[in-house]
Design a protein around this motif. Sequence first.
Motif, short mmCIF file in Angstrom:
data_model
loop_
_atom_site.label_atom_id
_atom_site.label_comp_id
_atom_site.label_asym_id
_atom_site.label_seq_id
_atom_site.Cartn_x
_atom_site.Cartn_y
_atom_site.Cartn_z
N SER A 162 13.73 74.85 37.92
CA SER A 162 14.12 74.16 39.08
C SER A 162 13.47 73.37 39.76
O SER A 162 14.25 72.31 40.22
N ALA A 163 12.24 73.09 39.50
CA ALA A 163 11.44 71.85 40.11
C ALA A 163 11.96 70.82 39.26
O ALA A 163 12.19 69.62 39.87
N ARG A 164 12.17 70.90 37.84
CA ARG A 164 12.66 69.83 36.86
C ARG A 164 14.12 69.39 37.34
O ARG A 164 14.35 67.97 37.48
N TYR A 165 14.74 70.09 37.82
CA TYR A 165 16.16 70.02 37.97
C TYR A 165 16.18 69.19 39.47
O TYR A 165 16.90 68.27 39.61
N ARG A 166 15.30 69.64 40.48
CA ARG A 166 15.35 68.74 41.76
C ARG A 166 14.90 67.45 41.40
O ARG A 166 15.38 66.56 42.25
N GLN A 167 13.92 67.18 40.51
CA GLN A 167 13.52 65.86 40.45
C GLN A 167 14.83 64.95 39.66
O GLN A 167 14.77 63.83 39.77
N ALA A 168 15.44 65.57 38.90
CA ALA A 168 16.32 64.98 37.93
C ALA A 168 17.62 64.81 38.71
O ALA A 168 18.62 63.65 38.31
N THR A 169 18.14 65.90 39.12
CA THR A 169 19.68 66.00 39.46
C THR A 169 20.21 65.79 40.88
O THR A 169 21.19 65.39 41.34
N VAL A 170 19.35 66.42 41.93
CA VAL A 170 19.56 66.47 43.40
C VAL A 170 18.43 65.29 44.11
O VAL A 170 17.32 65.63 43.91
N GLY A 171 19.08 64.85 45.06
CA GLY A 171 18.06 64.38 45.99
C GLY A 171 18.26 65.08 47.26
O GLY A 171 19.40 65.50 47.61
N MET A 172 17.12 65.35 48.18
CA MET A 172 17.19 66.09 49.24
C MET A 172 16.68 65.46 50.60
O MET A 172 15.58 64.81 50.46
N VAL A 173 17.49 65.43 51.55
CA VAL A 173 16.93 65.17 52.98
C VAL A 173 16.93 66.03 53.82
O VAL A 173 17.88 66.93 54.04
N PHE A 174 16.25 66.21 54.80
CA PHE A 174 16.01 67.24 55.84
C PHE A 174 15.92 66.85 57.38
O PHE A 174 15.75 65.58 57.41
N GLN A 175 15.98 67.71 57.97
CA GLN A 175 16.22 67.34 59.69
C GLN A 175 14.88 66.81 60.16
O GLN A 175 14.92 65.80 60.80
N PHE A 176 13.72 67.22 59.61
CA PHE A 176 12.52 66.86 59.81
C PHE A 176 11.74 65.95 58.99
O PHE A 176 10.69 65.66 59.06
N PHE A 177 12.38 65.29 58.08
CA PHE A 177 12.15 64.18 57.37
C PHE A 177 11.17 64.75 56.04
O PHE A 177 11.26 64.22 54.98
N ASN A 178 10.18 65.65 56.20
CA ASN A 178 9.34 66.15 55.38
C ASN A 178 8.66 65.03 54.51
O ASN A 178 8.40 64.99 53.06
N LEU A 179 8.21 63.89 55.12
CA LEU A 179 7.48 62.97 54.76
C LEU A 179 5.95 63.25 54.66
O LEU A 179 5.32 63.97 55.41
N LEU A 180 4.85 62.73 53.73
CA LEU A 180 3.57 63.09 53.84
C LEU A 180 2.79 62.16 54.50
O LEU A 180 2.84 60.89 54.32
N ASP A 181 2.22 62.46 55.72
CA ASP A 181 1.67 61.55 56.57
C ASP A 181 0.44 60.83 56.29
O ASP A 181 0.15 59.64 56.67
N ASP A 182 -0.16 61.43 55.11
CA ASP A 182 -1.11 60.83 54.55
C ASP A 182 -0.93 59.85 53.38
O ASP A 182 -1.85 59.11 52.79
N LEU A 183 0.25 59.50 53.02
CA LEU A 183 0.71 58.42 52.08
C LEU A 183 1.46 57.44 52.90
O LEU A 183 2.03 57.68 53.88
N THR A 184 1.56 56.24 52.32
CA THR A 184 2.35 55.15 53.08
C THR A 184 3.71 55.36 52.75
O THR A 184 4.13 56.22 51.89
N VAL A 185 4.60 54.63 53.23
CA VAL A 185 6.03 54.59 53.08
C VAL A 185 6.30 54.65 51.56
O VAL A 185 7.05 55.07 50.93
#
Length: 232
Positions: free
Chosen positions: A76-99
């Motif tokens: 499932s993890a490999r599938y999400r890396q290769a086949t789907v892109g996901m966008v969420f309501q609250f972005f789910n970005l990592l605050d300690d990494l740059t854009v």
Amino acid sequence: MPVVEIRQVSKSYAAGAPALVDVSLTVRAGEAVAIVGPSGSGKSTLLNMVGGLDRPTAGSVTVDGARVDRMSEAASARYRQATVGMVFQFFNLLDDLTVLDNVLLPAQLAGMPRASARARAADLLGYLGVGRHAGAYPGRLSGGERQRVALARALMNRPALLLADEPTGALDSAAGRDVQELLTELNRDGLTILLVTHDAALARACASRTVELVDGAVVRDTAAVRDGAVAR
């Protein structure tokens, strides 16, 4: 072959009413399909099934020819890396990494060569209008800018399908319109999109079809010509 093929999917939990009841849905390449309905109708549950984040109690979920409901956690993890892109309501970005590093993360997990990944990330950030923020941290960006970064991250590995869960839900009206226009443009460029939304304007603007869920069941499947709709 359809990009998404959901066949007689149900989802039950130990207590309470079923989240999904005998749902069937097909999404073809190039379509933009909006899933709408009241809170608790099963919209996000259905999207999570397609994303491989949840499994049905019964039925099958096939995406890009692969049975998602039968995958192991690693697959499932490999599938999400290769086949789907996901966008969420609250972005789910990592605050300690740059854009830039947030956008690069899916490519790094997939093993893309670093030079190619950086070129791809720069192109996406420029296309989405946030290239000047590449070295900034997400906390310094507006909500609309953070959602653009989340879109860049979702598109990094050239997915066959973009999944968007309330992508304008945490944005003000102006930023919401910007994201709406971006999603519409991406679909016109050929990207297949499946989105969950309470935003009727977003569904009208972006979707070639609208599927309405009530109490976990499909009650309406409407084909749209973006400026108007005809029920079928």
